[in-house]
Structures are given as C-alpha cells and as structure tokens.
Write an enzyme that holds these catalytic residues in place. Structure first.
Site, PDB file in Angstrom:
ATOM      1  N   THR A 100      39.559  35.707  43.683  1.00  0.00           N
ATOM      2  CA  THR A 100      38.477  36.656  43.421  1.00  0.00           C
ATOM      3  C   THR A 100      37.148  35.929  43.234  1.00  0.00           C
ATOM      4  OG1 THR A 100      38.791  36.579  41.033  1.00  0.00           O
ATOM      5  CG2 THR A 100      40.079  38.230  42.227  1.00  0.00           C
ATOM      6  N   GLY A 101      36.130  36.680  42.809  1.00  0.00           N
ATOM      7  CA  GLY A 101      34.809  36.102  42.601  1.00  0.00           C
ATOM      8  C   GLY A 101      34.575  35.609  41.186  1.00  0.00           C
ATOM      9  N   ASP A 102      35.569  35.788  40.300  1.00  0.00           N
ATOM     10  CA  ASP A 102      35.403  35.308  38.923  1.00  0.00           C
ATOM     11  C   ASP A 102      36.762  34.857  38.404  1.00  0.00           C
ATOM     12  OD1 ASP A 102      34.298  34.796  36.348  1.00  0.00           O
ATOM     13  OD2 ASP A 102      32.832  36.384  36.635  1.00  0.00           O
ATOM     14  N   ASP A 103      36.901  34.661  37.091  1.00  0.00           N
ATOM     15  CA  ASP A 103      38.131  34.092  36.541  1.00  0.00           C
ATOM     16  C   ASP A 103      39.382  34.822  37.048  1.00  0.00           C
ATOM     17  OD1 ASP A 103      36.309  32.574  35.125  1.00  0.00           O
ATOM     18  OD2 ASP A 103      36.601  33.649  33.237  1.00  0.00           O
ATOM     19  N   SER A 156      39.175  30.514  42.623  1.00  0.00           N
ATOM     20  CA  SER A 156      38.034  31.226  42.052  1.00  0.00           C
ATOM     21  C   SER A 156      36.835  30.296  42.020  1.00  0.00           C
ATOM     22  CB  SER A 156      38.373  31.638  40.608  1.00  0.00           C
ATOM     23  OG  SER A 156      37.199  31.839  39.870  1.00  0.00           O
TER      24      SER A 156
END
Ligand SMILES: *[C@@H]1O[C@H](CO)[C@@H](O)[C@H](O)[C@H]1NC(C)=O
Ligand SMILES: *[C@@H]1O[C@H](CO)[C@@H](O)[C@H](O)[C@H]1NC(C)=O
Length: 457
Positions: free
Chosen positions: A264-267, A298
């Site tokens: 994903t784009g974060d944690d 990530s």
C-alpha cells in the site's frame, strides 16, 4: 479367474498406494503451523440470501446502496438462529457506504467486485445522498484523523456488533480511492476520508479470502474491538496513495493478522491506541496483537506501532514476516504529548530486502490533534525484543532514539543482521538495552558484554 485375480491385484495395489499417499499427507499435516484463524472461525450460516433478492444489479453502473441497506435490515430484523450469509455473486456491484449487523457473513463470490461509489457520485441524479454520510469522530482521537470534526462513514462499517464474517472466494472490495487521494493532494477535502472496512465496539470479527484494493484511507480499522482475525488477505493500493495503511488495530485486544500480502501507500500494519490527550483520557489500550506470515512493501513501514499509542500498546508478537522495497522494516514511533506506553513487544524471524531503514524506534514522530496536548505526557517504551532479523540491501540499519526524560528501556536486539551500504551505522541515544550478534556492530548504548535476563539468543 485370471482376470478376477488381476482385478483383485489392481485393487490391492490401489489400496496400498492410497494408504501410502494418505500416510504421507497426514505426516505432512502433522508439521504444525501456528495459527489463530480458528480463534474466530468463518462459521457457516444456515441461511443464505443474495443481494439480487433485494434489487441489487451487478452491472457496474447501478448504484446498489439501497439494496445493501435493505438486505442488512432484513438480516437484522428477521434474525435466523446461526445467522445469515449475504451472498454477492459474480458481477460489479457499485454501492455507497453501508453498515453490517451482528451474526452475518458478507460473502463475495469469485468474480464479485464490490465497488465504492466515488465522492463525486454523490448527486441527486443518483437519489443516493446517503453514499458517504458523516459520523462522529472517534473519542480516542477527539477529531477526524485528517481534519477537525466529523469524518466520513467507512465504506463497510460495523458498530457494536458480534459474530461478523467478511469472506469469499477471492472476491474484491474496490474503494476507488483515487478521487479521495486527489482531494487530499489538492487540499479540497472537507472531512477525514473514509476507511474501507471499520469495526467499532465489536467482538468476534473474521475477515478472510478477499482482495481489498484502492482504499480511500486506511484499509481495515478495528477500533475498540476484541477477538478479530484477519487472514489470507490481499490488500493493495499504489505506493503513492496517501495514508492507505493496510491494517490498523486500534484500542483493540486479541487481534490476529496472518498469512496476508499487503502492498500500500502507507504502513502495512500499524498498531495504535488513540491520539494525545484524547487517547490518554479514553484510556483504551491495544493488547494481544499477533502479526504472522505477513509480507509486502510500503514506502513507509512494514510493521509499525504508533505513532498514536496514547492508550498504551502491550503484548505484541510479530513473527515470520517478509518486508521488501520499503522505507522502514520495523518502526516503533511515538512522541512527546502522546503519553501511554509501548511494552512487551516481541519481533522474531523477519526478513528484509531493499529497505531504506531496517529498524527504527523513535520518540519524535507524528503530529498532534491540536495545541492542547500535554508537553509533560511522555510515553514509555520498554521490553522490546527484536530477534532473528536478516536483511539485505538495507541502506541504514536503523536508529534507536529515545526521549531525554523518558529513555527507552530493555531494548533487546538478538541475531539482527542487516547488510547493505558500507559504513552504515546504528544511531542511538536515550536508550538502554542489550545487543547480541548484531551486524553492523551495535551502538555503545546497548551492552554486549553481559547477557541480561531480558535478552538472549
Ligand atoms: C451506520 O453506522 C453509523 C455509525 O454507527 C451511524 O451513524 C449511521 O447512522 C449508520 N447508518 C445507517 C444507514 O444505519
Ligand atoms: C508478553 O506478550 C506475550 C504475547 O506476545 C504474552 O504471551 C506474554 O504473557 C506477555 N508477557 C507479559 C509479562 O505480560
């Protein structure tokens, strides 16, 4: 007779072969793989209803919000013993956000795509102004995570529920997040973006065997919950999508995340428990969190704790994970004003490849809800054990940087080997602990001469 003997001989051979195969299979089966999937099983339901019975149309254009509301209403008000499965057959089912009810299974068949209407679909033309209703901010955050005040209801939401299953045969939940991400980028958001799946004050939640993609915000957010199992999931969003965390167990107990791929784009996973003075006042910890056999990448962290951990985080077990092409492998983050504690965290057997910063434990990460946070609310970080970590292409091994008036204690690094850039070194301050078999050589703050009780191979 000869042919009868022949047939008997063939049968005998078949039985022997079958027995051998079975024995081998059983032997393989006895190799035990620890799993908590049975803790909250995907129970089968005596009754199955299809969304088509409520007027649903899976053509990718019809808005089905009303059909989902009707289906859930029916399951809630004509309850069957053992609960009801709501089947979503193959097809593309456009819908605005909807709430689930207790004792139900949402089952996404193979080829089923549950597609969120985008924010711009909220128009009178659709007679669908309920697509993204606003709900109260979480008490432990005091406001929306992004903007003050209310926040959008999650795409699929549950509040005060028991015994809920979301599963399927590789069906997809598509948040169509790009409109929301663009509003974030252009700073035109009016309220905090919706999560894809959120459960509040709920118990006995099982989520498995489906694909989540392009969430507007966090993907799965269990908050004030207990007994949550998330297994065999694929969770994907572009690396440049803002705040699309994979799973955020938040002020919840007994949460298990297993056997999943997350990119994903974060944690990928971030364990939380509320934000500064609101989290301290609400005082609801996260505890008993297991993360096992999760792999993925990530731009931020593989496995994170914090930074909102004001209700406390304890008894965390992370094992057999594989983090690659990521910013941080393991990231424990908190800040002055957070208060709370992070303690008894065990991280065992993690592999990393192509990571900017292998391991970071930091006391100066994250923003504040407002200016009323207490400068004296210092978090504590204690008894964090990181063992058997093997990384290649790791630019920086990492940093352990505590808070001057609240140094991190009993930090144990054991058999942590991070290979990568030459001359890369650990950065440490305000931290106490021990290091055994650490490469590159650990910083002086971690003792290596004696093996204290809290740190061993
Ligand atoms: C869904 O749940 C939220 C939060 O509990 C509530 O505010 C909202 O009214 C519910 N929506 C429906 C349609 O029941
Ligand atoms: C630490 O956490 C583990 C779970 O990871 C738990 O089994 C153990 O009992 C905890 N230890 C203490 C002292 O609370």
């Amino acid at each position: 007779m000869a042919s009868l003997h022949g047939i008997v001989a063939i049968i005998v051979v078949l039985v022997v072969v079958a027995t051998l195969v079975t024995v081998q299979y059983c032997d393989a089966g006895t190799v035990e793989m620890t799993s908590c999937a049975d803790a909250v099983p995907a129970r089968s339901r005596p009754e199955v209803v299809s969304i088509t019975e409520f007027g649903g149309v899976g053509d990718g254009r019809t808005v089905n919000t009303w059909a989902f509301h009707k289906a859930v209403y029916r399951i809630q008000h004509q309850r069957r013993r053992g609960g009801t499965t709501l089947l979503v057959p193959a097809g593309t089912w456009l819908t605005g956000s909807f709430n689930l009810t207790s004792h139900m299974t949402l089952f996404l068949a193979r080829g089923a795509v549950l597609k969120a209407t985008q924010a711009c679909d909220i128009s009178p033309r659709h007679h669908d102004t309920r697509s993204w209703p606003l709900v109260e901010p979480l008490p432990s955050y005091g406001r929306g995570r992004e903007l003050p005040g209310a926040r959008y209801n999650s795409f699929i939401h549950g509040d005060g529920l028991r015994d809920v299953v979301i599963t399927g045969d590789k069906g997809v939940i598509d948040g169509q997040g790009d409109v929301w991400w663009n509003m974030w980028r252009r700073r035109t958001l009016q309220h905090t973006r919706p999560n894809l799946l959120e459960f509040m004050h709920s118990s006995g939640i099982h989520i498995s065997n489906i694909v989540l993609k392009n969430s507007p915000f966090w993907n799965i957010h269990p908050v004030y919950c207990d007994n949550v199992v998330i297994t065999n999931m694929i969770i994907v969003a572009p690396h440049d999508s803002p705040n699309t965390d994979g799973v955020d167990p938040d002020s919840s107990t007994n949460v298990c995340i297993e056997d999943s791929y997350i990119s994903t784009g974060d944690d990928l996973v971030a364990i939380k428990s509320g934000w500064d003075e609101y989290g301290i006042a609400y005082n609801r910890p996260s505890s008993g969190i297991t993360i096992r056999r999760v792999r993925g990448s990530s731009p931020f962290s593989g496995i994170a704790i914090g930074s909102e951990a004001s209700g406390g985080v304890s008894n965390v077990l992370v094992e057999d994970c594989n983090i690659f092409n990521s910013g941080y492998g393991i990231h424990i983050k908190t800040n002055v004003g957070r208060g709370g504690y992070i303690r008894n965290v065990t991280i065992n057997n993690v592999r990393m490849n192509n990571i900017r910063n292998g391991l970071r434990i930091a006391g100066d990460v994250g923003d504040h809800p407002d200016e009323h946070f207490n400068q004296l609310a210092l978090p504590t970080v204690d008894a964090v054990s990181i063992k058997n970590v093997w990384g290649v292409n790791v630019q920086q091994p990492g940093s352990l940087e505590g808070i001057r008036n609240s140094p991190f204690t009993r930090i144990c690094l054991s058999n942590v080997k991070l290979f990568g850039w030459r001359n890369a070194a650990w950065k440490c301050r305000d931290v106490h602990g021990a290091a055994l078999g650490v490469q590159p050589g650990p910083c002086a703050e971690l003792t290596t001469s004696l093996s204290p009780g809290f740190c061993s191979y």
